[in-house]
Design an enzyme around this catalytic site. Structure first.
Site, mmCIF file in Angstrom:
data_model
loop_
_atom_site.group_PDB
_atom_site.id
_atom_site.type_symbol
_atom_site.label_atom_id
_atom_site.label_comp_id
_atom_site.label_asym_id
_atom_site.label_seq_id
_atom_site.Cartn_x
_atom_site.Cartn_y
_atom_site.Cartn_z
ATOM 1 N N TYR A 62 0.839 -1.205 0.000
ATOM 2 C CA TYR A 62 0.000 0.000 0.000
ATOM 3 C C TYR A 62 0.874 1.255 0.000
ATOM 4 O O TYR A 62 0.691 2.156 -0.827
ATOM 5 C CB TYR A 62 -0.917 -0.011 1.225
ATOM 6 C CG TYR A 62 -1.886 1.144 1.276
ATOM 7 C CD1 TYR A 62 -2.987 1.192 0.432
ATOM 8 C CD2 TYR A 62 -1.696 2.201 2.165
ATOM 9 C CE1 TYR A 62 -3.880 2.256 0.471
ATOM 10 C CE2 TYR A 62 -2.586 3.266 2.220
ATOM 11 C CZ TYR A 62 -3.676 3.279 1.365
ATOM 12 O OH TYR A 62 -4.555 4.345 1.407
ATOM 13 N N LYS B 185 1.364 4.206 -2.882
ATOM 14 C CA LYS B 185 1.035 5.608 -2.623
ATOM 15 C C LYS B 185 2.260 6.534 -2.781
ATOM 16 O O LYS B 185 2.110 7.693 -3.175
ATOM 17 C CB LYS B 185 0.406 5.746 -1.229
ATOM 18 C CG LYS B 185 -0.952 5.028 -1.104
ATOM 19 C CD LYS B 185 -1.971 5.542 -2.117
ATOM 20 C CE LYS B 185 -3.364 4.986 -1.904
ATOM 21 N NZ LYS B 185 -4.340 5.467 -2.890
HETATM 22 N N1 LIG Z 1 -9.864 6.049 4.205
HETATM 23 C C1 LIG Z 1 -8.618 6.307 4.507
HETATM 24 O O1 LIG Z 1 -8.229 6.273 5.676
HETATM 25 C C2 LIG Z 1 -7.644 6.679 3.420
HETATM 26 C C3 LIG Z 1 -6.408 7.214 3.805
HETATM 27 C C4 LIG Z 1 -5.480 7.541 2.832
HETATM 28 C C5 LIG Z 1 -5.787 7.353 1.498
HETATM 29 N N2 LIG Z 1 -7.005 6.838 1.151
HETATM 30 C C6 LIG Z 1 -7.247 6.643 -0.283
HETATM 31 O O2 LIG Z 1 -8.445 7.270 -0.659
HETATM 32 C C7 LIG Z 1 -8.973 6.616 -1.800
HETATM 33 C C8 LIG Z 1 -10.452 6.349 -1.574
HETATM 34 O O3 LIG Z 1 -10.594 5.465 -0.482
HETATM 35 P P1 LIG Z 1 -11.831 5.518 0.508
HETATM 36 O O4 LIG Z 1 -11.289 5.762 1.837
HETATM 37 O O5 LIG Z 1 -12.890 6.391 -0.021
HETATM 38 O O6 LIG Z 1 -12.261 3.970 0.466
HETATM 39 P P2 LIG Z 1 -13.584 3.258 -0.048
HETATM 40 O O7 LIG Z 1 -13.332 1.802 0.108
HETATM 41 O O8 LIG Z 1 -14.756 3.852 0.626
HETATM 42 O O9 LIG Z 1 -13.652 3.639 -1.595
HETATM 43 C C9 LIG Z 1 -12.796 3.083 -2.546
HETATM 44 C C10 LIG Z 1 -13.598 2.838 -3.823
HETATM 45 O O10 LIG Z 1 -12.701 2.368 -4.831
HETATM 46 C C11 LIG Z 1 -13.385 1.350 -5.550
HETATM 47 N N3 LIG Z 1 -12.433 0.465 -6.205
HETATM 48 C C12 LIG Z 1 -11.664 -0.505 -5.647
HETATM 49 N N4 LIG Z 1 -10.962 -1.142 -6.585
HETATM 50 C C13 LIG Z 1 -11.287 -0.565 -7.774
HETATM 51 C C14 LIG Z 1 -10.889 -0.787 -9.113
HETATM 52 N N5 LIG Z 1 -10.023 -1.766 -9.433
HETATM 53 N N6 LIG Z 1 -11.414 -0.008 -10.078
HETATM 54 C C15 LIG Z 1 -12.311 0.956 -9.767
HETATM 55 N N7 LIG Z 1 -12.754 1.201 -8.526
HETATM 56 C C16 LIG Z 1 -12.225 0.451 -7.536
HETATM 57 C C17 LIG Z 1 -14.209 0.625 -4.487
HETATM 58 O O11 LIG Z 1 -15.249 -0.131 -5.069
HETATM 59 C C18 LIG Z 1 -14.689 1.777 -3.638
HETATM 60 O O12 LIG Z 1 -15.931 2.263 -4.080
HETATM 61 C C19 LIG Z 1 -8.133 5.352 -2.000
HETATM 62 O O13 LIG Z 1 -7.200 5.570 -3.037
HETATM 63 C C20 LIG Z 1 -7.433 5.201 -0.666
HETATM 64 O O14 LIG Z 1 -6.205 4.508 -0.778
HETATM 65 C C21 LIG Z 1 -7.931 6.498 2.077
#
Ligand SMILES: NC(=O)c1ccc[n+]([C@@H]2O[C@H](COP(=O)([O-])OP(=O)(O)OC[C@H]3O[C@@H](n4cnc5c(N)ncnc54)[C@H](O)[C@@H]3O)[C@@H](O)[C@H]2O)c1
Length: 254
Positions: free
Chosen positions: A159, A163
């Site tokens: 991960y 990133k």
């Molecule tokens: N939530 C956190 O704590 C956090 C922290 C840092 C970064 N992020 C990043 O933020 C972004 C969004 O995450 P989130 O927290 O909203 O999570 P989430 O799980 O709510 O949303 C992620 C979405 O991505 C979709 N997805 C997964 N694989 C996919 C693919 N191959 N093609 C298209 N869509 C796909 C999922 O179906 C989901 O709807 C991600 O890139 C995550 O790494 C999240």
């Protein structure tokens, strides 16, 4: 904040969490059209309902796996054909954690490959498809990285690596397209209360209490707090901002 009136955006990962909040915020700011994609069509319909309550934008939904370059390219081309323009893109889709067996000595090949395919290659495939269509000047892309893109995270090497990659990709592209008036920035959320975090917590990869205590603000963030920062970078108010890394809920310095 200045309006996004008349503009058209793509959002990946729009079915949930941050991507869903970004879609709603873009509508609130006056966007005319959104092409929303995800692999989860059921939840994407929920996002459309939220957007329809937030404003008047035309919303088109598509099932797109961002790790498949052909699907991404077709989606972006279809979007431009449908709306006649593309002003910016929020590349949000991502995954975290395999089955929890994630030390660098034991991580499964398929987990490593999938993480990089979705989180890193997916952003590259999106930018490659989007960049030719963006207005020069005026286009804006935001790629979602993570605070794990600044500092490695034990048991989350794949991960964190993906990133870090998004940051390098974003800075490189910003340098390539800045003179043409296209801005490209990275957003680095800390712990945000969404399914990706809660699923990782269930697998023992993250702990919300420990992680919250380690942030400057002492709590997890909400998706709408991330969306507001991301969408600021779509507006003309951020006209001199590119190649930036924006932490939303930063960890304290080491
Ligand atoms: N939530 C956190 O704590 C956090 C922290 C840092 C970064 N992020 C990043 O933020 C972004 C969004 O995450 P989130 O927290 O909203 O999570 P989430 O799980 O709510 O949303 C992620 C979405 O991505 C979709 N997805 C997964 N694989 C996919 C693919 N191959 N093609 C298209 N869509 C796909 C999922 O179906 C989901 O709807 C991600 O890139 C995550 O790494 C999240």
């Amino acid at each position: 904040m200045s309006s996004l009136e008349g503009r058209v955006y793509t959002v990946t990962g729009a079915a949930s969490g941050i991507g869903q909040a970004v879609a709603v915020r873009l509508v609130e700011l006056g966007a005319a059209g959104l092409a929303l994609s995800d692999v989860n069509m059921g939840n994407l319909e929920k996002t459309k309902a939220l957007c329809d309550s937030a404003g008047k934008a035309k919303i088109v939904l598509s099932r797109v796996d961002v790790s498949d370059p052909a699907q991404v390219e077709k989606w972006v081309d279809d979007t431009v054909r449908e709306f006649g323009r593309l002003d910016g893109a929020a590349n949000v889709a991502g995954i975290a954690g395999g089955d929890g067996e994630t030390t660098c000595a034991t991580i499964k090949q398929e987990d490593w490959d999938k993480m990089l395919a979705v989180n890193l290659n997916g952003v590259m495939f999106c930018m490659r498809a989007q960049l030719p269509h963006l207005p020069r000047p005026g286009g804006s892309i935001v790629n979602v990285s993570s605070t794990s893109g600044l500092r490695g995270l034990p048991h989350n090497a794949a991960y964190a690596t993906s990133k870090f990659g998004v940051v390098g990709l974003t800075e490189s592209a910003a340098g390539e397209f800045g003179r043409q008036g296209i801005r490209i920035n990275a957003l680095l959320p800390g712990p945000i209360d969404t399914p990706i975090f809660r699923d990782g917590e269930a697998k023992g990869l993250f702990n919300s209490e420990i992680t919250s205590a380690a942030t400057c603000l002492g709590r997890m963030g909400q998706p709408h707090e991330v969306a507001k920062v991301l969408c600021f970078m779509m507006t003309d108010d951020s006209s001199y901002v590119t190649g930036g890394m924006f932490c939303v809920l930063c960890l304290p310095p080491p």
